[in-house]
Design a protein around this motif. Structure first.
Motif: not given
Length: 121
Positions: A48-49, A53-56
């Motif tokens: 997670i950033t 807002s961004d995850t992978d």
């Protein structure tokens, strides 16, 4: 910087666990979870950033695991649902300085001590 991972345990297949990773200092960083099974290499699970807002996610956990963070508590969580025996591993959290994330372990500079997750069939 210290990362304290917790929340592991023994659970039956289909069950859930929530892992936590608490950081000792506030800083701008992305955070990832990795795991290492017996006799296996350490592999990427989720990240997670800084902003959240961004995850992978690794393909093997998509739809079952959810990563989130609470800035007020300086903690990142990994909610693990529908656990399978193949999820059994030591789970490590790691910090990557800056705002981005990565699936590569070598891009993370601080690591927690790991927490054992065991899923019985």
């Amino acid at each position: 910087v210290q990362l304290q991972a917790s929340g592991g345990g023994l659970v039956q297949a289909g069950g859930s666990l929530r892992l936590s990773c608490a950081a000792s200092k506030r800083a701008i960083y992305g955070l990832g979870w990795f795991r290492q099974g017996p006799g296996k290499e350490r592999t990427f699970v989720a990240a997670i950033t800084w902003s959240g807002s961004d995850t992978d996610y690794a393909d093997s956990v998509k739809g079952r695991f959810t990563i989130s963070r609470d800035h007020a508590k300086n903690t990142v969580y990994l909610q693990m649902n529908s656990l399978k025996p193949e999820d059994t591993a030591i789970y490590y959290c790691a910090r990557r300085s800056g705002v981005g994330i990565s699936t590569m372990p070598f891009e993370y500079d601080y690591w927690g001590q790991g927490t054992q997750v065991t899923v019985s069939s």
